[in-house]
Design a protein around this motif. Sequence first.
Motif, PDB file in Angstrom:
ATOM      1  N   THR A 146       0.753  -0.635   0.048  1.00  0.00           N
ATOM      2  CA  THR A 146      -0.228   0.093   0.067  1.00  0.00           C
ATOM      3  C   THR A 146       0.832   1.376  -0.315  1.00  0.00           C
ATOM      4  OG1 THR A 146      -1.814  -1.196   1.066  1.00  0.00           O
ATOM      5  CG2 THR A 146      -1.516   1.259   1.240  1.00  0.00           C
ATOM      6  N   ARG A 195       0.358  -0.034   9.012  1.00  0.00           N
ATOM      7  CA  ARG A 195      -0.492  -0.309   9.216  1.00  0.00           C
ATOM      8  C   ARG A 195      -0.858  -1.548  10.071  1.00  0.00           C
ATOM      9  NH1 ARG A 195       0.593  -2.830   3.842  1.00  0.00           N
ATOM     10  NH2 ARG A 195      -1.401  -3.552   3.929  1.00  0.00           N
ATOM     11  N   ASN A 243      -2.900  -5.419   9.365  1.00  0.00           N
ATOM     12  CA  ASN A 243      -3.981  -5.886   9.152  1.00  0.00           C
ATOM     13  C   ASN A 243      -5.120  -6.589   9.285  1.00  0.00           C
ATOM     14  OD1 ASN A 243      -1.789  -6.131   6.972  1.00  0.00           O
ATOM     15  ND2 ASN A 243      -0.594  -7.550   7.900  1.00  0.00           N
ATOM     16  N   VAL A 247      -4.152   0.947   6.981  1.00  0.00           N
ATOM     17  CA  VAL A 247      -2.776   1.712   6.421  1.00  0.00           C
ATOM     18  C   VAL A 247      -2.952   3.062   6.743  1.00  0.00           C
ATOM     19  CG1 VAL A 247      -0.979   2.493   5.108  1.00  0.00           C
ATOM     20  CG2 VAL A 247      -2.381   0.016   4.893  1.00  0.00           C
TER      21      VAL A 247
END
Length: 125
Positions: free
Chosen positions: A34, A72, A74, A79
């Motif tokens: 990202t 980030r 997850n 993010v």
Amino acid sequence: QVQLVESGGGLVQAGGSLRLSCAASGRTFSTYVTGWFRQAPGKEREFVSAISWSGGSLHYADSVKGRFTISRDNAKNTVYLQMNSLKPEDTAVYYCGACIHCVVISTHSYEYNYWGQGTQVTVSS
């Protein structure tokens, strides 16, 4: 398909801070990278920062090094871009992009497969 939604932009005075979020939905891969890019009117889209799925690889543009932090979560598929010591030249629409095939961090916007709608960041003097 991957959908990205940015949030957190706004108006802030020089020296202030903002935290941008990029929430992803849809199926992703563990190699998902990202990136944050920004674009001011009449200018090219500019790389800001990027992060690998693991969070182990981080890249920053020289213009934001030491001021911005990418991270980030997850579990939340999100993010973040923490922006401190903001300057008027940081004013732009900030976009997050996803590169689902990248095995290394890319700083080139054309390598990213999906994009959010963008969030406006305006820094006043």
